[in-house]
Design a protein around this motif. Sequence first.
Motif, PDB file in Angstrom:
ATOM      1  N   UNK A 111       0.864  -1.180   0.000  1.00  0.00           N
ATOM      2  CA  UNK A 111       0.000   0.000   0.000  1.00  0.00           C
ATOM      3  C   UNK A 111       0.897   1.226   0.000  1.00  0.00           C
ATOM      4  N   UNK A 112       0.981   1.910  -1.139  1.00  0.00           N
ATOM      5  CA  UNK A 112       1.837   3.091  -1.232  1.00  0.00           C
ATOM      6  C   UNK A 112       1.410   4.161  -0.241  1.00  0.00           C
ATOM      7  N   UNK A 113       0.095   4.324  -0.070  1.00  0.00           N
ATOM      8  CA  UNK A 113      -0.403   5.335   0.862  1.00  0.00           C
ATOM      9  C   UNK A 113       0.077   5.050   2.282  1.00  0.00           C
ATOM     10  N   UNK A 114       0.041   3.769   2.682  1.00  0.00           N
ATOM     11  CA  UNK A 114       0.494   3.415   4.029  1.00  0.00           C
ATOM     12  C   UNK A 114       1.986   3.668   4.199  1.00  0.00           C
ATOM     13  N   UNK A 115       2.765   3.326   3.171  1.00  0.00           N
ATOM     14  CA  UNK A 115       4.208   3.558   3.236  1.00  0.00           C
ATOM     15  C   UNK A 115       4.501   5.050   3.353  1.00  0.00           C
ATOM     16  N   UNK A 116       3.908   5.843   2.468  1.00  0.00           N
ATOM     17  CA  UNK A 116       4.196   7.276   2.436  1.00  0.00           C
ATOM     18  C   UNK A 116       3.722   7.992   3.699  1.00  0.00           C
ATOM     19  N   UNK A 117       2.662   7.474   4.322  1.00  0.00           N
ATOM     20  CA  UNK A 117       2.154   8.125   5.532  1.00  0.00           C
ATOM     21  C   UNK A 117       3.153   8.062   6.677  1.00  0.00           C
ATOM     22  N   UNK A 118       4.143   7.161   6.578  1.00  0.00           N
ATOM     23  CA  UNK A 118       5.154   7.005   7.617  1.00  0.00           C
ATOM     24  C   UNK A 118       6.411   7.812   7.336  1.00  0.00           C
ATOM     25  N   UNK A 119       6.387   8.599   6.272  1.00  0.00           N
ATOM     26  CA  UNK A 119       7.497   9.529   5.961  1.00  0.00           C
ATOM     27  C   UNK A 119       8.855   8.815   5.904  1.00  0.00           C
ATOM     28  N   UNK A 120       8.992   7.758   5.106  1.00  0.00           N
ATOM     29  CA  UNK A 120      10.260   7.021   5.099  1.00  0.00           C
ATOM     30  C   UNK A 120      11.382   7.799   4.423  1.00  0.00           C
ATOM     31  N   UNK A 121      12.607   7.574   4.913  1.00  0.00           N
ATOM     32  CA  UNK A 121      13.810   8.089   4.260  1.00  0.00           C
ATOM     33  C   UNK A 121      14.297   7.116   3.198  1.00  0.00           C
ATOM     34  N   UNK A 122      13.962   5.828   3.386  1.00  0.00           N
ATOM     35  CA  UNK A 122      14.468   4.778   2.505  1.00  0.00           C
ATOM     36  C   UNK A 122      13.493   3.612   2.501  1.00  0.00           C
ATOM     37  N   UNK A 123      13.229   3.073   1.311  1.00  0.00           N
ATOM     38  CA  UNK A 123      12.432   1.858   1.163  1.00  0.00           C
ATOM     39  C   UNK A 123      13.318   0.791   0.541  1.00  0.00           C
ATOM     40  N   UNK A 124      13.364  -0.369   1.164  1.00  0.00           N
ATOM     41  CA  UNK A 124      14.095  -1.525   0.641  1.00  0.00           C
ATOM     42  C   UNK A 124      13.087  -2.513   0.082  1.00  0.00           C
ATOM     43  N   UNK A 125      13.320  -2.995  -1.134  1.00  0.00           N
ATOM     44  CA  UNK A 125      12.338  -3.848  -1.799  1.00  0.00           C
ATOM     45  C   UNK A 125      13.005  -5.034  -2.471  1.00  0.00           C
ATOM     46  N   UNK A 126      12.180  -6.043  -2.753  1.00  0.00           N
ATOM     47  CA  UNK A 126      12.605  -7.190  -3.544  1.00  0.00           C
ATOM     48  C   UNK A 126      12.196  -6.958  -4.997  1.00  0.00           C
TER      49      UNK A 126
END
Length: 339
Positions: free
Chosen positions: A124-139
């Motif tokens: 959920x992009x909205x959920x991720x962005x709501x947490x104000x991340x500095x970095x996202x690690x993905x597979x």
Amino acid sequence: MRGTRTRLIGALLAVLALTATAACTTPATGTGGSGGEGGPPPSTANRVEPLENPPAPALPATATSSDGRKVTVRRADRVVPLSGSLSEIVFSLGLGDRVVARDISTTFAQAADLPLVTRAHDVSAESVLSLCPDLVLAEETTGPAEAMQQIREAGVPVVVVAPAHGLDDVGPRIRSVAAALGVPSAGERLTERSERRITAVREQVPAEDPKPRVAFLYLRGSASVYLIGGRDSGATSLIEAAGAVDAGAESGLAKDFTALTSEALVKAAPDAILVMSKGLESVGGVDGLAEIPGIAQTPAGMDRRVVSIEDGVLLNYGPRTDQVLKSFVDQLHAPGGGA
């Protein structure tokens, strides 16, 4: 019509990204939050072991993403790893206090209270962005693609880590995550620790002659999904390290998974069956497994020789793979064998 719909979806995603980014006025904590959709993962002895005295991230750092992008990471105070395997690496590097969310496959105890940012296995992009991340690690398999693009368009660095196919990938994955976080020296320490522990387990594997044949089955009884792993399932390296032969691969199954049939089982002729614990539970345990057509006629079915490993760690190939391998070896080579 299709082009119009695509443009409308793109415009909507852009608006949602801006909205989520604008909402980042009060940082969320990295240690609290509800379990989110689906509730918290089980909090048992399922824990990771952080390095002692981890270094502070030296940033900015430029990481090479497996999708070919060069990604500059300027901050790592708020990190979102979008798989259980990547979360395990970050926590093991000693940087778990910087993780602000988890995905559904993150099941170890230290992450239990983090908010969930996936619906089923979709991000959920909205959920991720709501947490104000500095970095996202993905597979490489993290998706949907639209959600990942939305996160990038919001200005969040996204580093994609190459997938794990076997034991040889433990070190490279740890180093990739450590480089993105600006702690390469910690990555070397964790790699050395992980590989040393795996080697110690391998040195204690009992020798059976002939080696037992192990079939890796992917089971989801509630969805009537019954698959047998082949050469590309990701389990071959682990099976061989446990002193066994991958029965599916050896019988000629070249793909990752093939529909489970009586004919495939006869050809594989497994002496033991490897399953994920939730998969085994979904078919009613060992008794239910034996009722799947063809299982009872195999040596594994007749001997009830079943090895069950927790879903969240079986194929992670990371800092806890030595524990996975030891559990596999203990179950496979125990008197009576398996569950």
